[in-house]
Design an enzyme around this catalytic site. Structure first.
Site, PDB file in Angstrom:
ATOM      1  CB  ALA A 152      -0.975  -0.006   1.180  1.00 20.04           C
ATOM      2  CG  LEU A 153       4.443   0.406  -2.073  1.00 17.42           C
ATOM      3  CD1 LEU A 153       5.385   0.168  -3.248  1.00 17.42           C
ATOM      4  CD2 LEU A 153       5.175   0.183  -0.755  1.00 17.42           C
ATOM      5  CB  SER A 187      -0.226   1.518   4.528  1.00 12.97           C
ATOM      6  OG  SER A 187       1.079   1.544   4.022  1.00 12.97           O
ATOM      7  N   GLY A 190      12.343   4.037   7.862  1.00 16.15           N
ATOM      8  CA  GLY A 190      11.834   5.381   8.125  1.00 16.15           C
ATOM      9  C   GLY A 190      11.860   5.771   9.597  1.00 16.15           C
ATOM     10  CE  LYS A 204       3.619   7.154  10.501  1.00 17.65           C
ATOM     11  NZ  LYS A 204       3.265   5.784  10.682  1.00 17.65           N
ATOM     12  CD  GLN A 234       5.410  -6.322  11.112  1.00 13.53           C
ATOM     13  OE1 GLN A 234       6.349  -6.867  10.552  1.00 13.53           O
ATOM     14  NE2 GLN A 234       5.253  -5.013  11.094  1.00 13.53           N
ATOM     15  N   GLY A 284       6.108   8.047   1.448  1.00 19.30           N
ATOM     16  CA  GLY A 284       7.055   7.691   2.516  1.00 19.30           C
ATOM     17  C   GLY A 284       7.905   6.501   2.091  1.00 19.30           C
ATOM     18  CG  HIS A 285       6.087   2.668   1.657  1.00 16.41           C
ATOM     19  ND1 HIS A 285       4.731   2.858   1.593  1.00 16.41           N
ATOM     20  CD2 HIS A 285       6.317   1.945   2.785  1.00 16.41           C
ATOM     21  CE1 HIS A 285       4.149   2.271   2.634  1.00 16.41           C
ATOM     22  NE2 HIS A 285       5.090   1.711   3.372  1.00 16.41           N
ATOM     23  CD  GLN A 302       9.583  -0.999  11.737  1.00 16.40           C
ATOM     24  OE1 GLN A 302       8.554  -1.619  11.981  1.00 16.40           O
ATOM     25  NE2 GLN A 302       9.763  -0.377  10.590  1.00 16.40           N
TER      26      GLN A 302
HETATM   27  P1  AMP Z   1       5.463  -0.247   6.437  1.00 16.22           P
HETATM   28  O1  AMP Z   1       5.037  -0.580   5.045  1.00 16.22           O
HETATM   29  O2  AMP Z   1       4.484   0.591   7.182  1.00 16.22           O
HETATM   30  O3  AMP Z   1       5.949  -1.444   7.209  1.00 16.22           O
HETATM   31  O4  AMP Z   1       6.742   0.693   6.283  1.00 16.22           O
HETATM   32  C1  AMP Z   1       7.860   0.294   5.548  1.00 16.22           C
HETATM   33  C2  AMP Z   1       8.967   1.297   5.763  1.00 16.22           C
HETATM   34  O5  AMP Z   1       8.536   2.583   5.319  1.00 16.22           O
HETATM   35  C3  AMP Z   1       9.380   1.462   7.232  1.00 16.22           C
HETATM   36  O6  AMP Z   1      10.785   1.591   7.319  1.00 16.22           O
HETATM   37  C4  AMP Z   1       8.675   2.742   7.624  1.00 16.22           C
HETATM   38  O7  AMP Z   1       9.297   3.426   8.689  1.00 16.22           O
HETATM   39  C5  AMP Z   1       8.770   3.535   6.340  1.00 16.22           C
HETATM   40  N1  AMP Z   1       7.740   4.587   6.303  1.00 16.22           N
HETATM   41  C6  AMP Z   1       6.404   4.409   6.492  1.00 16.22           C
HETATM   42  N2  AMP Z   1       5.783   5.599   6.454  1.00 16.22           N
HETATM   43  C7  AMP Z   1       6.744   6.541   6.245  1.00 16.22           C
HETATM   44  C8  AMP Z   1       6.722   7.965   6.136  1.00 16.22           C
HETATM   45  N3  AMP Z   1       5.598   8.673   6.225  1.00 16.22           N
HETATM   46  N4  AMP Z   1       7.902   8.593   5.940  1.00 16.22           N
HETATM   47  C9  AMP Z   1       9.065   7.890   5.856  1.00 16.22           C
HETATM   48  N5  AMP Z   1       9.139   6.558   5.956  1.00 16.22           N
HETATM   49  C10 AMP Z   1       7.992   5.888   6.160  1.00 16.22           C
END
Ligand code: AMP
Length: 280
Positions: free
Chosen positions: A32-33, A188, A149, A151, A61, A36-37, A155
């Site tokens: 669900a990119l 996402s 991130g 964010k 998780q 941020g991704h 983690q």
């Molecule tokens: P997720 O798909 O939520 O597991 O996130 C995958 C990666 O994207 C992780 O390293 C998150 O910290 C990073 N990430 C998610 N949202 C953001 C954002 N708004 N800004 C920067 N990195 C992000």
């Protein structure tokens, strides 16, 4: 862009690339990119020869089955967007490839106090599952650099600690939080916000900016109380606000005494749980 579902095929391709001396930058995601991704993958592309994205909604998780079930899945759109930004490889494995029954992927590491505070306190088992999948994906992808991130501040700290405990050569890069124009941290989960709530949630970042402004002048408890008051709406439920040391993640009492300090929050907006943070 090359797409892989099977570990063996991905490993074969990456081994060929690495034997030519190419460097690999990797960003693990749950799909669900959003921007941020993409910021992680753009940085991987800028700093390494090959950028790799994984999309895997990791069941180990999630501490809540309905959260896992409701997690948005948009694979065709994700592939299109990754192709557009010139990502070199996307790895989209089924659960059976990441966790084959014949392989023990459990990780026997202790993250001590890093994992007992904040998200660790409210989402039991979450970080064990997260570390397990990141470790497994790193084993598969064998990157030179790992992009994650800010964010997910805690983690990041835990994965950094994991690499240290494993004596790994992989360099971890912390990428800044990407926000919507109104300040909401991209996530996402944001697509699940109903439109009235979507208009209210930028308050979280506004309140975090206020926290940062107050930090040098006010006691920690007063700062936290002000944060809580500014989100005192019927649709919001503050799970926690913590003002913590930027490295140990332990709560601070005197902000001045610490080299870096981070304010981390988790807020329920209706039935959507949002996290955000600010460094100062
Ligand atoms: P997720 O798909 O939520 O597991 O996130 C995958 C990666 O994207 C992780 O390293 C998150 O910290 C990073 N990430 C998610 N949202 C953001 C954002 N708004 N800004 C920067 N990195 C992000």
């Amino acid at each position: 862009m090359y797409q892989f579902k099977k570990v063996i095929d991905l490993q074969h391709y990456i081994t060929t690339l690495k034997s030519k001396g190419l460097t690999v930058g990797f960003a693990p995601t749950m799909g669900a990119l959003h921007e941020g991704h993409l910021s992680l993958l753009r940085m991987a592309k800028a700093e390494c020869d090959i950028s790799v994205c994984s999309i895997f909604v990791n069941p180990t998780q999630f501490n809540d089955d309905s959260d896992l079930e409701k997690y948005p899945r948009t694979i065709p759109e994700d592939i299109a967007i990754l192709t557009k930004i010139d990502t070199d490889i996307v790895f989209i494995p089924p659960v059976s490839e990441v966790y084959p029954p014949s392989l023990d992927t459990t990780l026997k590491l202790d993250f001590a106090e890093l994992a007992t505070v904040m998200e660790g306190a409210f989402r039991p088992g979450h970080f064990d599952g997260m570390a397990q999948v990141v470790n497994r994906l790193l084993d598969i992808v064998q990157p030179d650099k790992l992009y994650m991130g800010q964010k997910d501040y805690q983690q990041f700290a835990i994965v950094q600690n994991m690499l240290h405990q494993l004596d790994s050569d992989i360099k971890i890069v912390r990428c800044p939080i990407i926000r919507e124009a109104d300040g909401l941290a991209m996530s996402s989960r944001n697509v699940r916000l109903k439109s009235e709530l979507r208009q209210q949630v930028p308050r979280i970042y506004q309140a975090l900016l206020k926290v940062k402004e107050m930090a040098p002048h006010f006691p920690v408890q007063e700062i936290k109380d002000t944060f809580a008051e500014s989100l005192d709406l019927p649709e919001f439920r503050l799970e926690y606000i913590e003002i913590a040391d930027g490295e140990t993640l332990q709560p601070v009492t005197n902000i001045e005494e610490h080299k870096s300090v981070v304010a981390c929050v988790a807020v329920w907006a209706g039935d959507v749980r949002l996290i955000d943070n600010i460094l100062f």
